[in-house]
Scaffold this motif. Sequence first.
Motif, PDB file in Angstrom:
ATOM      1  N   LYS A  11      45.226  10.034  25.475  1.00 33.29           N
ATOM      2  CA  LYS A  11      46.318   9.091  25.713  1.00 33.29           C
ATOM      3  C   LYS A  11      47.266   9.062  24.529  1.00 33.29           C
ATOM      4  O   LYS A  11      48.491   9.091  24.680  1.00 33.29           O
ATOM      5  CB  LYS A  11      45.750   7.692  25.957  1.00 33.29           C
ATOM      6  N   GLU A  12      46.711   8.992  23.347  1.00 33.77           N
ATOM      7  CA  GLU A  12      47.534   8.873  22.146  1.00 33.77           C
ATOM      8  C   GLU A  12      48.372  10.118  21.907  1.00 33.77           C
ATOM      9  O   GLU A  12      49.579  10.042  21.641  1.00 33.77           O
ATOM     10  CB  GLU A  12      46.630   8.600  20.940  1.00 33.77           C
ATOM     11  N   ASN A 160      52.191  25.315  18.419  1.00 38.37           N
ATOM     12  CA  ASN A 160      52.215  24.077  19.186  1.00 38.37           C
ATOM     13  C   ASN A 160      50.972  23.245  18.838  1.00 38.37           C
ATOM     14  O   ASN A 160      49.857  23.762  18.843  1.00 38.37           O
ATOM     15  CB  ASN A 160      52.234  24.383  20.688  1.00 38.37           C
ATOM     16  N   PRO A 161      51.130  21.951  18.533  1.00 39.32           N
ATOM     17  CA  PRO A 161      49.969  21.145  18.136  1.00 39.32           C
ATOM     18  C   PRO A 161      48.888  21.062  19.208  1.00 39.32           C
ATOM     19  O   PRO A 161      47.712  20.865  18.876  1.00 39.32           O
ATOM     20  CB  PRO A 161      50.578  19.766  17.851  1.00 39.32           C
ATOM     21  N   PHE A 162      49.256  21.243  20.478  1.00 40.88           N
ATOM     22  CA  PHE A 162      48.246  21.162  21.523  1.00 40.88           C
ATOM     23  C   PHE A 162      47.342  22.396  21.559  1.00 40.88           C
ATOM     24  O   PHE A 162      46.319  22.382  22.241  1.00 40.88           O
ATOM     25  CB  PHE A 162      48.895  20.917  22.886  1.00 40.88           C
ATOM     26  N   ALA A 163      47.699  23.424  20.822  1.00 40.72           N
ATOM     27  CA  ALA A 163      46.778  24.539  20.660  1.00 40.72           C
ATOM     28  C   ALA A 163      45.557  24.082  19.869  1.00 40.72           C
ATOM     29  O   ALA A 163      44.408  24.409  20.218  1.00 40.72           O
ATOM     30  CB  ALA A 163      47.475  25.696  19.950  1.00 40.72           C
ATOM     31  N   LEU A 164      45.788  23.298  18.809  1.00 37.74           N
ATOM     32  CA  LEU A 164      44.667  22.775  18.023  1.00 37.74           C
ATOM     33  C   LEU A 164      43.896  21.711  18.789  1.00 37.74           C
ATOM     34  O   LEU A 164      42.669  21.635  18.687  1.00 37.74           O
ATOM     35  CB  LEU A 164      45.178  22.193  16.704  1.00 37.74           C
ATOM     36  N   VAL A 165      44.590  20.887  19.565  1.00 38.60           N
ATOM     37  CA  VAL A 165      43.902  19.894  20.382  1.00 38.60           C
ATOM     38  C   VAL A 165      43.002  20.582  21.404  1.00 38.60           C
ATOM     39  O   VAL A 165      41.855  20.182  21.621  1.00 38.60           O
ATOM     40  CB  VAL A 165      44.923  18.983  21.091  1.00 38.60           C
ATOM     41  N   THR A 166      43.518  21.637  22.023  1.00 36.20           N
ATOM     42  CA  THR A 166      42.725  22.400  22.981  1.00 36.20           C
ATOM     43  C   THR A 166      41.512  23.022  22.310  1.00 36.20           C
ATOM     44  O   THR A 166      40.389  22.972  22.837  1.00 36.20           O
ATOM     45  CB  THR A 166      43.587  23.512  23.622  1.00 36.20           C
ATOM     46  N   LEU A 167      41.733  23.600  21.144  1.00 34.80           N
ATOM     47  CA  LEU A 167      40.631  24.227  20.425  1.00 34.80           C
ATOM     48  C   LEU A 167      39.590  23.195  20.007  1.00 34.80           C
ATOM     49  O   LEU A 167      38.378  23.453  20.087  1.00 34.80           O
ATOM     50  CB  LEU A 167      41.178  24.954  19.193  1.00 34.80           C
ATOM     51  N   ASN A 205      48.598  12.046  13.390  1.00 32.82           N
ATOM     52  CA  ASN A 205      48.264  11.956  14.814  1.00 32.82           C
ATOM     53  C   ASN A 205      47.231  12.994  15.224  1.00 32.82           C
ATOM     54  O   ASN A 205      46.270  12.702  15.943  1.00 32.82           O
ATOM     55  CB  ASN A 205      49.528  12.130  15.658  1.00 32.82           C
ATOM     56  N   LEU A 206      47.429  14.226  14.763  1.00 41.50           N
ATOM     57  CA  LEU A 206      46.531  15.297  15.186  1.00 41.50           C
ATOM     58  C   LEU A 206      45.166  15.194  14.529  1.00 41.50           C
ATOM     59  O   LEU A 206      44.137  15.469  15.163  1.00 41.50           O
ATOM     60  CB  LEU A 206      47.172  16.654  14.881  1.00 41.50           C
ATOM     61  N   TYR A 207      45.126  14.800  13.257  1.00 39.67           N
ATOM     62  CA  TYR A 207      43.812  14.645  12.635  1.00 39.67           C
ATOM     63  C   TYR A 207      43.029  13.519  13.312  1.00 39.67           C
ATOM     64  O   TYR A 207      41.818  13.615  13.497  1.00 39.67           O
ATOM     65  CB  TYR A 207      43.924  14.367  11.139  1.00 39.67           C
ATOM     66  N   ARG A 208      43.723  12.457  13.703  1.00 43.62           N
ATOM     67  CA  ARG A 208      43.037  11.365  14.385  1.00 43.62           C
ATOM     68  C   ARG A 208      42.458  11.845  15.717  1.00 43.62           C
ATOM     69  O   ARG A 208      41.344  11.472  16.095  1.00 43.62           O
ATOM     70  CB  ARG A 208      44.015  10.211  14.623  1.00 43.62           C
ATOM     71  N   VAL A 209      43.200  12.690  16.422  1.00 43.44           N
ATOM     72  CA  VAL A 209      42.701  13.228  17.692  1.00 43.44           C
ATOM     73  C   VAL A 209      41.491  14.115  17.466  1.00 43.44           C
ATOM     74  O   VAL A 209      40.463  13.995  18.144  1.00 43.44           O
ATOM     75  CB  VAL A 209      43.818  14.008  18.414  1.00 43.44           C
TER      76      VAL A 209
END
Length: 343
Positions: A11-12, A160-167, A205-209
């Motif tokens: 969500k965040e 893209n930051p969502f590459a790291l989120v996906t990983l 934001n990304l480290y928190r995710v």
Amino acid sequence: MDDDDFDTPWKEVVMCHFPEFMAFYFPLAHAAIDWSRPHVFLDQEFAALSRDAELGKRLLDKLVSVYLRDGGVQWLLVHVEVQGWRDARFAERMFVYNYRVYDRHHRAVASLALLTDDNRHWRPSSFGYRLLGCWMAIEFPVVKLVDFADHADELLRHDNPFALVTLAHLQARQTRGNAHRRRAAKLRLTRLLYQRDWDRQRIINLYRVIDWIMRLPQALEVRLSYVALQLERRRAMPYISSMERYCMERGHQQGLEKGLQEGRQKGLQEGRQKGWQEGRQEGRQEGQQEGQCVLLTELLQQRFGELDAVARARLAAADVSQLLVWAKNFVSAATLDEVFRNR
């Protein structure tokens, strides 16, 4: 549903970086949207539409108003579903929400699905029925995170930051039940995060995710958080993802270890049971104060420079509750005086 909670971080990160979310998972839709004009999340509207729809649990629903590149003032409602487990009624729910959105707003509705489960073969992408010459149906694009599992190297290089989120999501599933492997994977992603030329807020934001998705046992989490602090110091970035949690964990861990040690010593002298209880309680309090004091001192010096004798004395004399107040103040403080305020 597995033990890992993927709800809050999704969500965040989707709300903070929605254009990049669309660019990474739905590039065709992203290309059709005019990102120079504002997009608006319609959470209240969607809650009203889905309140009485008992169609199973949802990992994430977001209704967003966006403008298209062609068509002037034409606007579009993008309905995003992130589903984390196989659900036989998932496609039906997409159908129901789609027509409810249209019924309320009388606008074209695009429904998009991001599926985070492990099943490569489950790909619900349509729902419909025919009756007496009438045909009602919906088809929607589906993206599966599991499809990225064989492209880890590409994800590591992607900007893209969502590459790291996906990983992070994929490695959290791969390391389920193996805390040390997960710690190594999380540390690698953390180091990579700090190597990117991204602004401070994006890193936060990304480290928190990543922190939420790849949860670790307390002791390993504290050790990894210390490494993250060292990375921040090298970049001279005054940042912490969850200071209050880290302070409590570090203080609790030190206090527990010290308490157990003193408890054993007292137990030999005054009775094992009584000494262990007293030592554990006293040691935990002292350890929490010491751990929080050391961490807060490091962070204050990182942001405001070397502390004077007065500031150091205040920190050394403060109890755990006072240190926690200052730790909360630190997150948004612009000066040292704002940290030491008690409001």
